[in-house]
Scaffold this motif. Sequence first.
Motif, PDB file in Angstrom:
ATOM      1  N   LEU A 274       0.819  -1.208   0.000  1.00 39.01           N
ATOM      2  CA  LEU A 274       0.000   0.000   0.000  1.00 39.01           C
ATOM      3  C   LEU A 274       0.861   1.269   0.000  1.00 39.01           C
ATOM      4  CD1 LEU A 274      -2.714  -1.080   2.609  1.00 39.01           C
ATOM      5  CD2 LEU A 274      -2.769  -1.320   0.119  1.00 39.01           C
ATOM      6  N   ALA A 275       2.147   1.095   0.340  1.00 41.23           N
ATOM      7  CA  ALA A 275       3.041   2.251   0.349  1.00 41.23           C
ATOM      8  C   ALA A 275       3.139   2.887  -1.025  1.00 41.23           C
ATOM      9  CB  ALA A 275       4.432   1.840   0.837  1.00 41.23           C
ATOM     10  N   GLY A 276       2.991   2.061  -2.065  1.00 44.28           N
ATOM     11  CA  GLY A 276       3.037   2.605  -3.419  1.00 44.28           C
ATOM     12  C   GLY A 276       1.994   3.683  -3.635  1.00 44.28           C
ATOM     13  N   ARG A 277       0.798   3.481  -3.096  1.00 43.97           N
ATOM     14  CA  ARG A 277      -0.266   4.481  -3.227  1.00 43.97           C
ATOM     15  C   ARG A 277       0.081   5.757  -2.462  1.00 43.97           C
ATOM     16  NH1 ARG A 277      -5.768   0.788  -2.453  1.00 43.97           N
ATOM     17  NH2 ARG A 277      -5.320  -0.701  -4.145  1.00 43.97           N
ATOM     18  N   LEU A 278       0.671   5.594  -1.276  1.00 42.79           N
ATOM     19  CA  LEU A 278       1.074   6.770  -0.505  1.00 42.79           C
ATOM     20  C   LEU A 278       2.135   7.572  -1.246  1.00 42.79           C
ATOM     21  CD1 LEU A 278       1.325   5.278   3.110  1.00 42.79           C
ATOM     22  CD2 LEU A 278      -0.440   6.812   2.233  1.00 42.79           C
ATOM     23  N   ILE A 279       3.101   6.853  -1.826  1.00 41.76           N
ATOM     24  CA  ILE A 279       4.187   7.518  -2.536  1.00 41.76           C
ATOM     25  C   ILE A 279       3.651   8.279  -3.741  1.00 41.76           C
ATOM     26  CG2 ILE A 279       6.327   7.152  -3.825  1.00 41.76           C
ATOM     27  CD1 ILE A 279       6.653   4.563  -2.081  1.00 41.76           C
ATOM     28  N   MET A 280       2.756   7.632  -4.496  1.00 49.29           N
ATOM     29  CA  MET A 280       2.200   8.272  -5.688  1.00 49.29           C
ATOM     30  C   MET A 280       1.364   9.505  -5.317  1.00 49.29           C
ATOM     31  SD  MET A 280       3.306   6.496  -8.290  1.00 49.29           S
ATOM     32  CE  MET A 280       2.199   6.870  -9.658  1.00 49.29           C
ATOM     33  N   ARG A 281       0.732   9.470  -4.160  1.00 48.31           N
ATOM     34  CA  ARG A 281      -0.158  10.574  -3.780  1.00 48.31           C
ATOM     35  C   ARG A 281       0.568  11.706  -3.068  1.00 48.31           C
ATOM     36  NH1 ARG A 281      -6.026  10.086  -0.714  1.00 48.31           N
ATOM     37  NH2 ARG A 281      -6.460  12.327  -0.643  1.00 48.31           N
ATOM     38  N   PHE A 282       1.447  11.350  -2.119  1.00 44.77           N
ATOM     39  CA  PHE A 282       2.064  12.371  -1.265  1.00 44.77           C
ATOM     40  C   PHE A 282       3.518  12.668  -1.612  1.00 44.77           C
ATOM     41  CE2 PHE A 282      -1.233  10.415   1.492  1.00 44.77           C
ATOM     42  CZ  PHE A 282      -2.042  11.525   1.671  1.00 44.77           C
ATOM     43  N   GLY A 283       4.156  11.804  -2.391  1.00 45.40           N
ATOM     44  CA  GLY A 283       5.574  11.980  -2.647  1.00 45.40           C
ATOM     45  C   GLY A 283       6.413  11.262  -1.603  1.00 45.40           C
ATOM     46  N   ALA A 284       7.689  11.045  -1.929  1.00 51.10           N
ATOM     47  CA  ALA A 284       8.554  10.252  -1.054  1.00 51.10           C
ATOM     48  C   ALA A 284       8.794  10.925   0.293  1.00 51.10           C
ATOM     49  CB  ALA A 284       9.886   9.985  -1.750  1.00 51.10           C
ATOM     50  N   ASN A 285       9.086  12.237   0.291  1.00 52.01           N
ATOM     51  CA  ASN A 285       9.480  12.869   1.555  1.00 52.01           C
ATOM     52  C   ASN A 285       8.328  12.925   2.556  1.00 52.01           C
ATOM     53  OD1 ASN A 285       8.315  14.813  -0.219  1.00 52.01           O
ATOM     54  ND2 ASN A 285       9.148  16.469   1.028  1.00 52.01           N
ATOM     55  N   ARG A 286       7.114  13.234   2.098  1.00 57.81           N
ATOM     56  CA  ARG A 286       5.983  13.270   3.023  1.00 57.81           C
ATOM     57  C   ARG A 286       5.627  11.874   3.521  1.00 57.81           C
ATOM     58  NH1 ARG A 286       1.864  17.562   0.013  1.00 57.81           N
ATOM     59  NH2 ARG A 286       3.244  19.396   0.190  1.00 57.81           N
ATOM     60  N   THR A 287       5.739  10.881   2.629  1.00 58.31           N
ATOM     61  CA  THR A 287       5.495   9.500   3.058  1.00 58.31           C
ATOM     62  C   THR A 287       6.485   9.086   4.132  1.00 58.31           C
ATOM     63  OG1 THR A 287       4.623   8.923   0.870  1.00 58.31           O
ATOM     64  CG2 THR A 287       5.335   7.109   2.270  1.00 58.31           C
ATOM     65  N   VAL A 288       7.742   9.462   3.943  1.00 55.37           N
ATOM     66  CA  VAL A 288       8.776   9.122   4.935  1.00 55.37           C
ATOM     67  C   VAL A 288       8.488   9.797   6.272  1.00 55.37           C
ATOM     68  CG1 VAL A 288      11.211   9.439   5.530  1.00 55.37           C
ATOM     69  CG2 VAL A 288      10.573   8.601   3.261  1.00 55.37           C
ATOM     70  N   LEU A 289       8.090  11.054   6.262  1.00 54.63           N
ATOM     71  CA  LEU A 289       7.794  11.762   7.513  1.00 54.63           C
ATOM     72  C   LEU A 289       6.683  11.062   8.294  1.00 54.63           C
ATOM     73  CD1 LEU A 289       7.981  15.502   6.353  1.00 54.63           C
ATOM     74  CD2 LEU A 289       9.506  14.353   7.987  1.00 54.63           C
ATOM     75  N   LEU A 290       5.631  10.652   7.607  1.00 48.82           N
ATOM     76  CA  LEU A 290       4.536   9.953   8.270  1.00 48.82           C
ATOM     77  C   LEU A 290       4.995   8.600   8.812  1.00 48.82           C
ATOM     78  CD1 LEU A 290       1.646  10.668   5.722  1.00 48.82           C
ATOM     79  CD2 LEU A 290       1.889  11.636   8.026  1.00 48.82           C
ATOM     80  N   ALA A 291       5.781   7.889   8.006  1.00 47.70           N
ATOM     81  CA  ALA A 291       6.225   6.552   8.408  1.00 47.70           C
ATOM     82  C   ALA A 291       7.183   6.605   9.586  1.00 47.70           C
ATOM     83  CB  ALA A 291       6.892   5.859   7.222  1.00 47.70           C
ATOM     84  N   VAL A 292       8.126   7.547   9.580  1.00 45.43           N
ATOM     85  CA  VAL A 292       9.084   7.649  10.692  1.00 45.43           C
ATOM     86  C   VAL A 292       8.369   8.085  11.972  1.00 45.43           C
ATOM     87  CG1 VAL A 292      11.158   8.809  11.540  1.00 45.43           C
ATOM     88  CG2 VAL A 292      11.028   8.080   9.156  1.00 45.43           C
ATOM     89  N   ALA A 293       7.381   8.965  11.855  1.00 43.12           N
ATOM     90  CA  ALA A 293       6.604   9.354  13.035  1.00 43.12           C
ATOM     91  C   ALA A 293       5.918   8.141  13.655  1.00 43.12           C
ATOM     92  CB  ALA A 293       5.566  10.411  12.652  1.00 43.12           C
TER      93      ALA A 293
END
Length: 405
Positions: A274-293
């Motif tokens: 499902l990370a693929g959908r997050l990456i396509m929607r929010f971009g890599a950096n925003r996805t990383v911020l959410l995931a690291v949090a």
Amino acid sequence: MSAAPEHAAVFEPHLPLSLLLTAAITGALAFLQVYSIQSVLPVLMRDLGIDAVTAGTTVGATVLAVALMSPFMGMLSDALGRRGLIIASVFFLALPTAAMFWTHDIGQLWWLRFLQGLAVPGITVVLIAYIGEEFSGANRVRLMSFYVSGTVLGGFLGRFLMGYLDEWIGWRAGFLVMAALSVGGGVLVWRHLPPSRRFVARPQMSNAAKTLWRHLHNRHVLSACALGFCVLFSLLGCFTYINLHLAASPYYLNSAQLADIFAVYLIGMVITPLAGRLIMRFGANRTVLLAVALSVFGVLLSLSTPLWLIVLALAMMSTGVFITQSATINYIAQHVEEGRSLASGLYYMAYYAGGFAGTWLCGIAYAHAGWPNTVSTLIAAQVLAMVIAGVLMVKKRQLKFSGSL
């Protein structure tokens, strides 16, 4: 122009399930052996008469070898090709694994674990280059996500199987079984991994040196490497020493019970595609911020006393790490158009250097003040990861890798 219809026929909008599964299986084989030893660390401490930090170095030995070998495997792959190196690496991985049956001291075990690590970049680095080279757009993201899901499955199965094999037949015989799994998996990859169609050999060392120079001046590659360092620092530091924490008072878990704890990896296997959908929607950096949090919250929650809360904490922490990993390797594939194997090699060098540093520094922290001190060390690495994602990783610009950087 005549080649265009051929490529269009190969790279269809909807990838066949067999190809997605092959990517996942190959990823699983890469990590089946790497972390398997974590579930038997308390047993190794008893059987070999070693302390916690020394036991942790058996994990660090493999990741150190991966870190050292990754950039060289990238150069070798750019010169010789992808598929053959992937298959040969899977088979080679079985040799030091089987040799652990005859291990009787920590020195032998350490070097065999190091040899295991030398084979891993031939799978991880080269497969990422293979996917980035042969596929594009949504197909690339899907294959990367399935590959990462496979690495999650391999990491889980290695720990899970070794924990139970130790209870049933002992850890030495257990490594023979693990070696047999690598051989069987190698046969599957050999039969089902499609040949490269877009690979162009670049054997000249001068070209490799120029490509390396460009990568070292590419802010996207460097930020991905820094983030990768923090990611595996957190994952290995956490899952290496949580075992010792749960094997001690008041939990006293045995090898099989510790293996059950790693079932939290299966959550990551489900979440990661499902990370693929997050990456396509929010971009890599925003996805990383959410995931690291999410990972930070999980690490803090692991300070709880009830075992079920610790398991929940590990599930949250690992899920955040897996999503971060998927976003980061997609980030590299998006921003690198030349020397993909070398770029992947640099990333994995930093990634596994972080894993080695995590097992070492978290081991020192654990030896001095137990799990709470280890948590503080993990949080520091994760805060650094958030800074990297929030400041250094930006949306893709109209910058081409072959141009001025």
